[in-house]
Design an enzyme around this catalytic site. Structure first.
Site, PDB file in Angstrom:
ATOM      1  N   LYS A  17     -82.762  14.529  54.149  1.00  0.00           N
ATOM      2  CA  LYS A  17     -82.628  13.072  54.265  1.00  0.00           C
ATOM      3  C   LYS A  17     -81.190  12.639  54.030  1.00  0.00           C
ATOM      4  O   LYS A  17     -80.619  11.890  54.828  1.00  0.00           O
ATOM      5  CB  LYS A  17     -83.536  12.390  53.221  1.00  0.00           C
ATOM      6  CG  LYS A  17     -83.212  10.909  53.009  1.00  0.00           C
ATOM      7  CD  LYS A  17     -84.123  10.253  51.981  1.00  0.00           C
ATOM      8  CE  LYS A  17     -83.676  10.347  50.550  1.00  0.00           C
ATOM      9  NZ  LYS A  17     -82.632   9.411  50.123  1.00  0.00           N
ATOM     10  N   ASN A  18     -80.608  13.101  52.923  1.00  0.00           N
ATOM     11  CA  ASN A  18     -79.300  12.580  52.530  1.00  0.00           C
ATOM     12  C   ASN A  18     -78.158  13.113  53.386  1.00  0.00           C
ATOM     13  O   ASN A  18     -77.027  12.663  53.251  1.00  0.00           O
ATOM     14  CB  ASN A  18     -79.042  12.833  51.044  1.00  0.00           C
ATOM     15  CG  ASN A  18     -79.931  11.932  50.198  1.00  0.00           C
ATOM     16  OD1 ASN A  18     -80.531  10.985  50.720  1.00  0.00           O
ATOM     17  ND2 ASN A  18     -80.036  12.220  48.909  1.00  0.00           N
ATOM     18  N   ARG A  87     -80.154   1.340  50.281  1.00  0.00           N
ATOM     19  CA  ARG A  87     -78.758   1.245  49.830  1.00  0.00           C
ATOM     20  C   ARG A  87     -77.812   2.101  50.656  1.00  0.00           C
ATOM     21  O   ARG A  87     -76.644   1.768  50.835  1.00  0.00           O
ATOM     22  CB  ARG A  87     -78.648   1.753  48.393  1.00  0.00           C
ATOM     23  CG  ARG A  87     -79.261   0.933  47.347  1.00  0.00           C
ATOM     24  CD  ARG A  87     -78.961   1.600  46.018  1.00  0.00           C
ATOM     25  NE  ARG A  87     -77.520   1.759  45.858  1.00  0.00           N
ATOM     26  CZ  ARG A  87     -76.724   0.834  45.347  1.00  0.00           C
ATOM     27  NH1 ARG A  87     -77.212  -0.275  44.898  1.00  0.00           N
ATOM     28  NH2 ARG A  87     -75.431   1.048  45.262  1.00  0.00           N
ATOM     29  N   ASP A 111     -80.807  -1.477  41.579  1.00  0.00           N
ATOM     30  CA  ASP A 111     -82.114  -0.930  41.957  1.00  0.00           C
ATOM     31  C   ASP A 111     -82.777  -0.305  40.738  1.00  0.00           C
ATOM     32  O   ASP A 111     -82.367  -0.564  39.615  1.00  0.00           O
ATOM     33  CB  ASP A 111     -81.992   0.056  43.114  1.00  0.00           C
ATOM     34  CG  ASP A 111     -81.263   1.324  42.722  1.00  0.00           C
ATOM     35  OD1 ASP A 111     -80.951   1.481  41.530  1.00  0.00           O
ATOM     36  OD2 ASP A 111     -81.027   2.144  43.600  1.00  0.00           O
ATOM     37  N   ASP A 299     -81.363  14.309  41.457  1.00  0.00           N
ATOM     38  CA  ASP A 299     -82.576  14.137  42.271  1.00  0.00           C
ATOM     39  C   ASP A 299     -83.686  15.120  41.897  1.00  0.00           C
ATOM     40  O   ASP A 299     -84.855  14.869  42.157  1.00  0.00           O
ATOM     41  CB  ASP A 299     -82.245  14.300  43.761  1.00  0.00           C
ATOM     42  CG  ASP A 299     -81.480  13.103  44.287  1.00  0.00           C
ATOM     43  OD1 ASP A 299     -81.472  12.057  43.620  1.00  0.00           O
ATOM     44  OD2 ASP A 299     -80.880  13.212  45.367  1.00  0.00           O
TER      45      ASP A 299
HETATM   46  N1  EPU Z   1     -70.697   4.933  41.258  1.00  0.00           N
HETATM   47  C1  EPU Z   1     -69.824   3.950  40.852  1.00  0.00           C
HETATM   48  N2  EPU Z   1     -69.064   3.331  41.792  1.00  0.00           N
HETATM   49  C2  EPU Z   1     -69.131   3.655  43.115  1.00  0.00           C
HETATM   50  C3  EPU Z   1     -70.024   4.653  43.526  1.00  0.00           C
HETATM   51  C4  EPU Z   1     -70.811   5.285  42.564  1.00  0.00           C
HETATM   52  O1  EPU Z   1     -69.729   3.628  39.681  1.00  0.00           O
HETATM   53  O2  EPU Z   1     -68.398   3.055  43.925  1.00  0.00           O
HETATM   54  C5  EPU Z   1     -71.510   5.612  40.240  1.00  0.00           C
HETATM   55  C6  EPU Z   1     -73.008   5.370  40.451  1.00  0.00           C
HETATM   56  O3  EPU Z   1     -73.418   4.171  39.859  1.00  0.00           O
HETATM   57  C7  EPU Z   1     -73.599   6.594  39.789  1.00  0.00           C
HETATM   58  C8  EPU Z   1     -72.597   7.693  40.114  1.00  0.00           C
HETATM   59  O4  EPU Z   1     -71.374   7.014  40.417  1.00  0.00           O
HETATM   60  O5  EPU Z   1     -73.650   6.417  38.402  1.00  0.00           O
HETATM   61  C9  EPU Z   1     -72.980   8.599  41.262  1.00  0.00           C
HETATM   62  O6  EPU Z   1     -73.302   7.867  42.423  1.00  0.00           O
HETATM   63  P1  EPU Z   1     -73.068   8.462  43.883  1.00  0.00           P
HETATM   64  O7  EPU Z   1     -72.150   7.552  44.611  1.00  0.00           O
HETATM   65  O8  EPU Z   1     -72.682   9.900  43.774  1.00  0.00           O
HETATM   66  O9  EPU Z   1     -74.533   8.389  44.501  1.00  0.00           O
HETATM   67  P2  EPU Z   1     -74.991   7.748  45.878  1.00  0.00           P
HETATM   68  O10 EPU Z   1     -74.063   8.160  46.972  1.00  0.00           O
HETATM   69  O11 EPU Z   1     -75.273   6.315  45.695  1.00  0.00           O
HETATM   70  C10 EPU Z   1     -76.421   9.820  46.580  1.00  0.00           C
HETATM   71  C11 EPU Z   1     -77.833  10.085  47.008  1.00  0.00           C
HETATM   72  C12 EPU Z   1     -78.778   9.956  45.825  1.00  0.00           C
HETATM   73  C13 EPU Z   1     -78.342  10.948  44.760  1.00  0.00           C
HETATM   74  C14 EPU Z   1     -76.874  10.701  44.387  1.00  0.00           C
HETATM   75  C15 EPU Z   1     -76.311  11.690  43.391  1.00  0.00           C
HETATM   76  C16 EPU Z   1     -77.920   9.370  49.286  1.00  0.00           C
HETATM   77  C17 EPU Z   1     -78.437   8.402  50.271  1.00  0.00           C
HETATM   78  N3  EPU Z   1     -78.226   9.134  48.026  1.00  0.00           N
HETATM   79  O12 EPU Z   1     -76.374   8.487  46.104  1.00  0.00           O
HETATM   80  O13 EPU Z   1     -80.067  10.328  46.299  1.00  0.00           O
HETATM   81  O14 EPU Z   1     -79.150  10.807  43.627  1.00  0.00           O
HETATM   82  O15 EPU Z   1     -76.053  10.763  45.583  1.00  0.00           O
HETATM   83  O16 EPU Z   1     -76.382  12.971  43.887  1.00  0.00           O
HETATM   84  O17 EPU Z   1     -77.269  10.332  49.638  1.00  0.00           O
HETATM   85  C18 EPU Z   1     -82.410  10.103  46.631  1.00  0.00           C
HETATM   86  O18 EPU Z   1     -82.319  10.833  47.610  1.00  0.00           O
HETATM   87  O19 EPU Z   1     -83.528   9.768  46.150  1.00  0.00           O
HETATM   88  C19 EPU Z   1     -81.200   9.615  45.959  1.00  0.00           C
HETATM   89  C20 EPU Z   1     -81.223   8.619  45.104  1.00  0.00           C
END
Ligand code: EPU
Length: 410
Positions: A17-18, A87, A111, A299
């Protein structure tokens, strides 16, 4: 679902998915027809499809292949009605700014994991020359041609790394992303962009060097297998016992998880095209601490907690990525789990069996964890809000029941 076991048989691991979501967004970077193969048939992919279609992109799904036909003119808007549902829609920002220099994307709200800012995405893109203003809940982005820069991420954010990678492949000159996230899905995106003609060095490391090109060419590309789906099946096996073969599972993407499961007593063996796993008795409790890749993915944590609820002994669980990712614990406690949570930590003391109960899914992985817990519970467990599970899993109930789990979708 009802308490089940042992499981026996083979499951095919679908496309990630991701990764699929980001590859779909990245297709915006090249005019013409890109074909993605091994795209899971899940709600989040349907939402990304709707989002791209609203921009004028034509999309056709045939089985697990998706043809994405990107026109010359794109309407660069991601409305709140779609961003609110997913998101990950935010990853269209980088490609839109790079390809047409304009984007209007609704700000994602908080969220179930708590607050999830996108400051690193915006700061990084600003360093490449984008300008942002906020209006009525939307982010308006503008750029003349983006210009390469050195961007140092405060934290290896998956989404920020992806947005910057997609923006910089078409920027003028060289971009360096320091402290980049290294998840396998990012490597998949970098490989996809490279095959389209992007020039990226350091793939798989925390320092990406991107030399901008003028144009990318559409291609046909196969999405990597979903390591989180594979982890879900392994967790189900952990609580039910038995043996499973996971066709397509990539052992090299799940090393830390597999070490943990081996420490718990699972017997694992890689074969030519997947992984064989066996559980002979009750597994031992272990400590779990989430970290960016190659550390243990956040995850996986909900299913590992579900597995710990019936393991022998106690395990300490620490969440280092999303401070609020513990809401499902209250649901597990409803099922008789012995868990004490405070802040980023939880102590899970294994009991012999859980007790089936009505529970509620708050997000995709929490929902899947409740399915795993239900398989370790006496009597019936009914999960409400199960549509969260469909966001990330293609027929989870059908697949688990094909290997002997007593689970169905109503
Ligand atoms: N963060 C910030 N500022 C930003 C971006 C992130 O403070 O600009 C913080 C977030 O709040 C969090 C941390 O950095 O505390 C990590 O967030 P990250 O950006 O790495 O996560 P994401 O890109 O929002 C993706 C996956 C998530 C997975 C995370 C961590 C997708 C669509 N989502 O989210 O997957 O948990 O990376 O590996 O790729 C899921 O599949 O159920 C899911 C939630």
């Amino acid at each position: 679902m009802r308490g089940s076991g042992p499981l026996n048989g083979e499951l095919h691991v679908g496309g990630a998915k991701n990764s699929a979501l980001k590859l779909m967004a990245a297709s915006l970077l090249a005019e013409g027809s890109t074909r993605l193969v091994n795209v899971p048939d899940i709600t989040d992919v349907a939402i990304m499809t709707e989002l791209l279609e609203a921009m004028g992109v034509e999309i056709q799904r045939t089985g697990h292949s998706v043809d994405i036909n990107v026109p010359d003119e794109i309407d660069p808007i991601a409305p709140y009605s779609l961003v609110e549902r997913m998101r990950a829609s935010i990853v269209v920002l980088g490609p839109l700014l790079a390809r047409i220099g304009r984007a209007r994307v609704a700000m994602p709200g908080g969220d179930d994991f708590g607050s999830r800012p996108i400051d690193m995405h915006l700061q990084g893109l600003e360093q490449l020359g984008a300008r942002f203003s906020h209006e009525h809940g939307d982010i308006n982005g503008e750029a003349d041609r983006l210009v390469g820069a050195e961007v140092f991420l405060e934290f290896p954010s998956v989404g920020a790394t992806e947005n910057l990678l997609m923006a910089s492949v078409l920027a003028e000159g060289v971009t360096i992303i320091e402290n980049a996230a290294r998840e396998p899905e990012i490597t998949d995106l970098a490989n996809f962009l490279s095959e389209m003609g992007g020039r990226i060095e350091g793939v798989g490391t925390s320092r990406l060097r991107i030399e901008g090109v003028d144009k990318l060419t559409p291609i046909t590309y196969t999405v990597i297998p979903d390591r989180v789906e594979a982890a879900t099946y392994l967790s189900a096996l952990a609580v039910c016992g038995g043996q499973l073969r996971l066709e397509g599972a990539r052992v090299d993407h799940m090393e830390m998880l597999l070490r943990k499961l081996e420490e718990m007593g699972m017997i694992l063996e890689e074969d030519d095209s997947g992984l064989q796993a066996r559980v002979l008795g009750r597994l031992k409790a272990v400590d779990v601490s989430t970290l960016p890749y190659p550390g243990l993915a956040t995850d996986y944590k909900p299913f590992l907690v579900a597995a710990l609820t019936v393991s022998d002994g106690a395990g300490m669980v620490t969440e280092n990525i999303f401070a609020g990712r513990f809401r499902y614990i209250d649901e597990l406690v409803r099922m008789g789990a012995e868990i004490r949570a405070e802040g980023r930590h939880a102590v899970v003391r294994g009991v012999k069996r859980l007790s089936g109960a009505p529970v509620r899914a708050h997000d995709i992985r929490a929902g899947a964890a409740l399915v795993v817990a239900g398989l370790a519970a006496d009597g019936e467990t009914a999960i409400s809000n199960a549509h969260h599970v469909d966001r990330g899993y293609e027929d989870l109930a059908g697949k688990l029941s094909s290997v002997g789990a007593q689970v169905s979708r109503t």
